[in-house]
Design a protein around this motif. Structure first.
Motif, PDB file in Angstrom:
ATOM      1  N   UNK A  58      38.313  36.465  46.971  1.00  0.00           N
ATOM      2  CA  UNK A  58      38.761  35.076  47.113  1.00  0.00           C
ATOM      3  C   UNK A  58      38.154  34.173  46.038  1.00  0.00           C
ATOM      4  N   UNK A  59      36.900  34.349  45.744  1.00  0.00           N
ATOM      5  CA  UNK A  59      36.214  33.471  44.790  1.00  0.00           C
ATOM      6  C   UNK A  59      36.300  33.966  43.354  1.00  0.00           C
ATOM      7  N   UNK A  60      36.603  35.254  43.172  1.00  0.00           N
ATOM      8  CA  UNK A  60      36.711  35.796  41.824  1.00  0.00           C
ATOM      9  C   UNK A  60      35.387  35.949  41.123  1.00  0.00           C
ATOM     10  N   UNK A  61      34.295  36.084  41.854  1.00  0.00           N
ATOM     11  CA  UNK A  61      32.982  36.238  41.235  1.00  0.00           C
ATOM     12  C   UNK A  61      32.933  37.476  40.348  1.00  0.00           C
ATOM     13  N   UNK A  62      32.489  37.293  39.117  1.00  0.00           N
ATOM     14  CA  UNK A  62      32.304  38.384  38.156  1.00  0.00           C
ATOM     15  C   UNK A  62      33.583  39.179  37.912  1.00  0.00           C
ATOM     16  N   UNK A  63      34.741  38.557  38.062  1.00  0.00           N
ATOM     17  CA  UNK A  63      35.995  39.270  37.802  1.00  0.00           C
ATOM     18  C   UNK A  63      36.092  39.625  36.326  1.00  0.00           C
ATOM     19  N   UNK A  64      36.640  40.803  36.060  1.00  0.00           N
ATOM     20  CA  UNK A  64      36.772  41.237  34.670  1.00  0.00           C
ATOM     21  C   UNK A  64      38.206  41.611  34.298  1.00  0.00           C
ATOM     22  N   UNK A  65      39.148  41.425  35.236  1.00  0.00           N
ATOM     23  CA  UNK A  65      40.563  41.648  34.927  1.00  0.00           C
ATOM     24  C   UNK A  65      41.397  40.561  35.593  1.00  0.00           C
ATOM     25  N   UNK A  66      42.541  40.277  34.984  1.00  0.00           N
ATOM     26  CA  UNK A  66      43.471  39.288  35.533  1.00  0.00           C
ATOM     27  C   UNK A  66      44.822  39.969  35.721  1.00  0.00           C
ATOM     28  N   UNK A  67      45.358  39.862  36.942  1.00  0.00           N
ATOM     29  CA  UNK A  67      46.678  40.393  37.250  1.00  0.00           C
ATOM     30  C   UNK A  67      47.643  39.232  37.414  1.00  0.00           C
ATOM     31  N   UNK A  68      48.684  39.205  36.611  1.00  0.00           N
ATOM     32  CA  UNK A  68      49.724  38.180  36.735  1.00  0.00           C
ATOM     33  C   UNK A  68      50.972  38.853  37.331  1.00  0.00           C
ATOM     34  N   UNK A  69      51.258  38.515  38.559  1.00  0.00           N
ATOM     35  CA  UNK A  69      52.351  39.147  39.294  1.00  0.00           C
ATOM     36  C   UNK A  69      53.551  38.218  39.280  1.00  0.00           C
ATOM     37  N   UNK A  70      54.626  38.656  38.616  1.00  0.00           N
ATOM     38  CA  UNK A  70      55.836  37.843  38.506  1.00  0.00           C
ATOM     39  C   UNK A  70      56.950  38.448  39.352  1.00  0.00           C
ATOM     40  N   UNK A  71      57.548  37.602  40.186  1.00  0.00           N
ATOM     41  CA  UNK A  71      58.696  38.029  40.984  1.00  0.00           C
ATOM     42  C   UNK A  71      59.915  38.109  40.076  1.00  0.00           C
ATOM     43  N   UNK A  72      60.556  39.249  40.024  1.00  0.00           N
ATOM     44  CA  UNK A  72      61.692  39.461  39.114  1.00  0.00           C
ATOM     45  C   UNK A  72      62.827  38.496  39.432  1.00  0.00           C
ATOM     46  N   UNK A  73      63.388  37.947  38.366  1.00  0.00           N
ATOM     47  CA  UNK A  73      64.486  37.011  38.516  1.00  0.00           C
ATOM     48  C   UNK A  73      64.060  35.590  38.802  1.00  0.00           C
ATOM     49  N   UNK A  74      62.754  35.317  38.786  1.00  0.00           N
ATOM     50  CA  UNK A  74      62.240  33.975  39.046  1.00  0.00           C
ATOM     51  C   UNK A  74      61.158  33.633  38.030  1.00  0.00           C
ATOM     52  N   UNK A  75      60.734  32.383  38.063  1.00  0.00           N
ATOM     53  CA  UNK A  75      59.608  31.945  37.231  1.00  0.00           C
ATOM     54  C   UNK A  75      58.306  31.958  38.013  1.00  0.00           C
ATOM     55  N   UNK A  76      58.345  32.430  39.229  1.00  0.00           N
ATOM     56  CA  UNK A  76      57.167  32.424  40.093  1.00  0.00           C
ATOM     57  C   UNK A  76      56.161  33.478  39.643  1.00  0.00           C
ATOM     58  N   UNK A  77      54.920  33.042  39.413  1.00  0.00           N
ATOM     59  CA  UNK A  77      53.848  33.938  38.991  1.00  0.00           C
ATOM     60  C   UNK A  77      52.620  33.690  39.860  1.00  0.00           C
ATOM     61  N   UNK A  78      52.066  34.762  40.392  1.00  0.00           N
ATOM     62  CA  UNK A  78      50.822  34.663  41.160  1.00  0.00           C
ATOM     63  C   UNK A  78      49.716  35.329  40.348  1.00  0.00           C
ATOM     64  N   UNK A  79      48.559  34.660  40.265  1.00  0.00           N
ATOM     65  CA  UNK A  79      47.455  35.133  39.431  1.00  0.00           C
ATOM     66  C   UNK A  79      46.310  35.603  40.328  1.00  0.00           C
ATOM     67  N   UNK A  80      45.846  36.828  40.061  1.00  0.00           N
ATOM     68  CA  UNK A  80      44.739  37.397  40.824  1.00  0.00           C
ATOM     69  C   UNK A  80      43.612  37.764  39.857  1.00  0.00           C
ATOM     70  N   UNK A  81      42.423  37.206  40.101  1.00  0.00           N
ATOM     71  CA  UNK A  81      41.230  37.568  39.335  1.00  0.00           C
ATOM     72  C   UNK A  81      40.528  38.681  40.102  1.00  0.00           C
ATOM     73  N   UNK A  82      40.492  39.856  39.512  1.00  0.00           N
ATOM     74  CA  UNK A  82      40.032  41.035  40.248  1.00  0.00           C
ATOM     75  C   UNK A  82      38.957  41.780  39.467  1.00  0.00           C
ATOM     76  N   UNK A  83      38.597  42.948  39.979  1.00  0.00           N
ATOM     77  CA  UNK A  83      37.497  43.734  39.428  1.00  0.00           C
ATOM     78  C   UNK A  83      37.987  45.144  39.140  1.00  0.00           C
TER      79      UNK A  83
END
Length: 427
Positions: A58-83
Motif C-alpha cells: 500500500x505504501x510502496x516502501x522501498x519499491x524497485x519496480x513500477x507496473x503500469x496496467x492499462x485496460x485495453x481499448x481505454x485510456x485508463x491506467x493503474x500504477x502499482x509500485x511493487x518489489x
C-alpha cells in the motif's frame, strides 16, 4: 489513473527488517522446551507479517519496480509500485519480465485490469476475496503470469460454487474449453447435465452453444420442456435480429450461418409472380419491389427491381452479319438459334443493403396432374444480372412445351436480402 503508494527514499531498512521477520516467522513454528515442560509453545506472528506485507504494498516502501496496467481499448491506467523480489517469488513470468527492467506496461482486458489490485495483493499476502464475476479474470491473470497456486485456488472455487448451484455454469464451461481446463470442463458439464431443467429456465440458457447442448445428458421432466426452452431462446434471438440493424447485430452474433439465410418466400415483401403470355413472341419487361433487409428493422425500406425477358436472345457470336470481308452475303442467324434470357437489375444504384447483399431466384412453374408446381429454380447473386442457363433447354416455340401452361410462362421472381458471407464477424 489510480496510484497505489510511491517509493520512499531511505526505507530500505524497513524492507530488510520485514525480510528478517519472514525468517523469524519461519523459525517460530519449531517447538522448544520452556521451563522444563515437555510440550512446546508455538509462536505464530504470521498475521503480523501479512499486515506488514500489506503496508509494504500500500505504501510502496522501498519499491524497485513500477507496473503500469492499462485496460485495453481505454485510456485508463493503474500504477502499482511493487518489489521485484516478492513478485518473482510467486510468479515465474514476473521474474523473467523484471529481470532487466524496472518499469513495465501491462496490457490487460478490462475485466482483468479491474481485479489486478486483488491479483497483486495475492502475490504479497497469499490470500484474496473472490466474487463470482471475478473468477474468470483472476484465473486468466494467474494463467498469464504463471501463478500455479492461484490457478488451482480459483479453479477449486469455481468447482465448489458449481456444486452449490451459484456459479455461472455455461460461461465457465465455455471458458474451460477455451483454456483447456479439462477438470473444470467436466465439472461444468456434469452440473449442466444434471440440472438442465434449472439452467433452461435461467438467463444463462441463451448462451448455450449447439456444441454444448449436444453433449448434455438430457435430464429433463419431458421432451416438451426442452422444446419450450429452445423455443424461448430462438424467440429471443429472433426478436434481437428484427430489432437491430444488420451491422449492429453482427457485432454480437455470427450471422454467417444457415440460420440467417432466408428461404425462398412467396410473400409480396420478397418478390412477385409474373405470367408471360405467348412468351415466344417478343421481349417483355416488368418491375417489382422487395424489402431492403431481411429483418423488420428494414421493413419500411424498399428496393425496386427491373426485369427484362427476351425469348430469343443471341450471343455475340451468333448475331446477324450481313457480309464477310469480301462482300459475300452471309445467312442471317435463325430465331431458333437464340435462347431465352432473363435479366434482373436494381432500378437505382442504391440497391445494396447496409452490411448485406441480395440473392435472386426465379421459379418456373409447370402443370402436373392439374396442379401448378415449381419445375425449375434458378438462383444468381447480385453481382450477376442474369442466370446464365435460364431455360437453356426449353422450346418456347412449341405450344405444348412442358414449360408452358396454357401457352403462358409462369414465373415467380424472388429477391432475398442475405448477410451470409457478406459480414465478417469478430472471433
Amino acid at each position: 489513473m489510480c496510484r497505489l503508494g510511491s517509493a520512499k527514499p531511505g526505507s530500505w531498512a524497513s524492507f530488510w527488517a520485514m525480510l528478517t521477520l519472514v525468517g523469524l516467522v519461519t523459525r517460530a513454528a519449531q517447538k522448544a522446551d520452556v521451563g522444563g515442560e515437555s510440550a512446546g509453545t508455538s509462536i505464530n506472528h504470521s498475521q503480523m507479517l501479512l499486515q506488514r506485507l500489506q503496508e509494504l504494498l500500500r505504501q510502496g516502501n522501498a519499491s524497485d519496480v513500477v507496473l503500469r496496467v492499462q485496460a485495453m481499448g481505454t485510456d485508463e491506467v493503474r500504477v502499482f509500485h511493487a518489489h521485484r523480489l516478492l513478485l518473482g517469488l510467486q510468479s515465474e513470468q514476473f521474474r523473467e519480465l523484471l529481470s532487466n527492467q524496472s518499469e513495465v506496461v501491462l496490457q490487460e482486458s478490462r475485466d482483468c485490469a479491474a481485479v489486478f489490485d486483488k491479483f497483486i495483493r495475492y502475490l504479497y499476502c497469499g490470500e484474496l476475496t473472490v466474487l463470482l464475476a471475478q473468477a474468470i479474470p483472476l484465473h486468466q491473470l494467474a494463467t498469464k503470469y504463471r501463478v500455479a497456486s492461484l490457478q488451482r485456488g480459483v479453479a477449486d472455487y469455481m468447482r465448489a460454487h458449481l456444486a452449490g448451484g451459484a456459479g455461472p455454469a455455461v460461461g465457465w464451461y465455455h471458458y474451460a474449453v477455451s483454456t483447456g481446463d479439462e477438470a473444470l470442463r467436466q465439472s461444468c458439464l456434469q452440473f449442466l447435465a444434471w440440472n438442465l431443467s434449472a439452467v433452461a429456465g435461467s438467463a444463462e440458457w441463451g448462451a448455450v452453444s449447439p456444441e454444448l447442448l449436444a453433449q448434455l445428458l438430457l435430464v429433463l421432466q419431458d421432451e416438451l420442456e426442452l422444446f419450450q426452452a429452445l423455443e424461448a431462446d430462438l424467440l429471443l434471438q429472433a426478436y434481437q435480429f428484427h430489432a437491430a440493424s444488420p451491422l449492429h447485430y453482427a457485432k454480437f452474433f455470427d450471422v454467417n450461418g444457415s440460420a440467417f439465410l432466408p428461404r425462398n418466400y412467396l410473400a409480396p415483401a420478397w418478390g412477385a409472380p409474373w405470367v408471360i403470355n405467348n412468351p415466344a413472341r417478343d421481349d417483355r419487361s416488368t418491375s417489382f419491389q422487395t424489402q431492403l433487409g431481411p429483418s423488420s428493422h428494414a421493413s419500411g425500406r424498399r428496393v425496386t427491381w427491373n426485369v427484362l425477358f427476351s425469348p430469343r436472345w443471341l450471343p455475340v457470336s451468333l448475331r446477324p452479319v450481313y457480309a464477310d470481308a469480301t462482300g459475300t452475303a452471309l445467312p442471317l442467324a435463325r430465331p431458333e438459334d437464340g435462347r431465352p434470357r432473363l435479366v434482373v437489375t436494381p432500378a437505382s444504384s442504391g440497391g445494396d443493403a447496409a452490411g448485406g447483399g441480395f440473392q435472386k431466384t426465379v421459379l418456373v412453374g409447370a402443370r402436373h396432374h392439374g396442379r401448378l408446381l415449381v419445375r425449375h429454380a434458378y438462383s444468381f447473386h447480385q453481382s450477376s444480372e442474369e442466370a446464365g442457363d435460364f431455360l437453356a433447354h426449353a422450346d418456347l416455340q412449341r405450344r405444348n412445351s412442358e414449360y408452358l401452361v396454357e401457352n403462358a410462362l409462369h414465373l415467380h421472381l424472388i429477391v432475398k436480402p442475405v448477410y451470409h458471407t457478406l459480414i465478417r464477424t469478430p472471433k
